[in-house]
Design an enzyme around this catalytic site. Structure first.
Site, short mmCIF file in Angstrom:
data_model
loop_
_atom_site.label_atom_id
_atom_site.label_comp_id
_atom_site.label_asym_id
_atom_site.label_seq_id
_atom_site.Cartn_x
_atom_site.Cartn_y
_atom_site.Cartn_z
N GLY A 52 -24.93 105.17 -50.94
CA GLY A 52 -24.60 106.48 -50.41
C GLY A 52 -23.09 106.66 -50.37
N GLN A 76 -15.04 109.88 -47.94
CA GLN A 76 -14.71 108.63 -48.61
C GLN A 76 -13.97 108.86 -49.93
OE1 GLN A 76 -18.90 107.03 -48.01
NE2 GLN A 76 -17.69 105.16 -47.90
N CYS A 132 -19.80 98.68 -46.21
CA CYS A 132 -19.31 100.04 -46.46
C CYS A 132 -18.38 100.00 -47.66
CB CYS A 132 -18.57 100.54 -45.22
SG CYS A 132 -17.90 102.20 -45.41
N LEU A 133 -18.54 100.95 -48.57
CA LEU A 133 -17.68 100.99 -49.74
C LEU A 133 -16.22 101.20 -49.36
CD1 LEU A 133 -19.99 103.13 -52.06
CD2 LEU A 133 -19.64 100.65 -52.13
N HIS A 175 -25.59 106.12 -41.54
CA HIS A 175 -24.27 105.59 -41.90
C HIS A 175 -23.39 106.71 -42.50
CE1 HIS A 175 -21.77 102.17 -43.74
NE2 HIS A 175 -21.33 103.23 -44.39
N GLU A 176 -23.99 107.51 -43.40
CA GLU A 176 -23.21 108.56 -44.08
C GLU A 176 -22.87 109.71 -43.14
OE1 GLU A 176 -21.87 107.79 -46.74
OE2 GLU A 176 -23.18 106.12 -47.19
N HIS A 181 -19.97 108.87 -41.23
CA HIS A 181 -18.71 109.08 -41.97
C HIS A 181 -18.20 110.51 -41.79
CE1 HIS A 181 -17.67 105.48 -44.19
NE2 HIS A 181 -18.88 105.34 -44.72
NI NI Z 1 -19.59 103.60 -45.51
#
Ligand code: NI
Length: 171
Positions: free
Chosen positions: A47, A52, A90-91, A132-133, A136
């Site tokens: 995701g 991000q 997390c990316l 999670h998203e 963000h």
């Molecule tokens: Ni993340």
């Protein structure tokens, strides 16, 4: 195909509360296309939220089982009492993982890429990715949700990462 740079922890966009999208116009369609292109080009990406890629707007994509789904102005309208703890990554915090409690099931209402409202009932992994998203979009990172910060750990080798990837969220 346009992939964008994923910003990492320390970038102010990750701590911004993203703004509501008032009209799903061409620029928003471009944004969600770029989110899909970027997450699908990222190994283990499940995701990606607009913050991000340093765009402070309320749009995210999930990429569970390699199927992209767009959520514009997502809202959790129902959630289970049951919670579940699992490792997340997390990316935007590459290489770091830790256990996070999430609701087992959530119902999310959003607009799709055509501006049409829909609702999704998500469970388990998909529910975790959505929570999670959506965090963000509110400037919240998984490390903020960890009850015991000493459990944050680094996964160094590709081998270790491969062993973990099935159960973890890289989002
Ligand atoms: Ni993340």
């Amino acid at each position: 195909m346009a992939t964008r740079t994923i910003v990492t922890v320390g970038h102010p966009a990750l701590r911004q509360r993203a703004k509501k999208i008032h009209r799903v116009d061409e620029s928003v369609k471009q944004l969600v296309d770029d989110l899909i292109d970027t997450v699908s080009a990222t190994p283990n990406g499940a995701g990606l939220a607009a913050n991000q890629i340093a765009v402070p707007l309320r749009a995210l994509v999930t990429y569970v089982d390699q199927k992209p789904q767009v959520f514009i102005n997502p809202e959790i309208v129902e959630e289970s009492e049951e919670v579940d703890e699992a490792e997340e990554g997390c990316l935007s915090i590459p290489g770091w993982y830790g256990p996070v409690w999430r609701k087992e099931r959530v119902t999310v209402r959003a607009l799709n890429e055509k501006g049409k409202q829909f609702k999704v009932k998500a469970a388990d992994f998909e529910a975790r990715v959505l929570q999670h998203e959506i965090d963000h979009l509110n400037g919240v990172l998984f490390i903020d949700r960890m009850e015991d910060k000493t459990q944050l750990h680094r996964v160094e080798s590709d081998e270790e990462e491969e062993q973990l990837e099935d159960e973890q969220v890289f989002a």
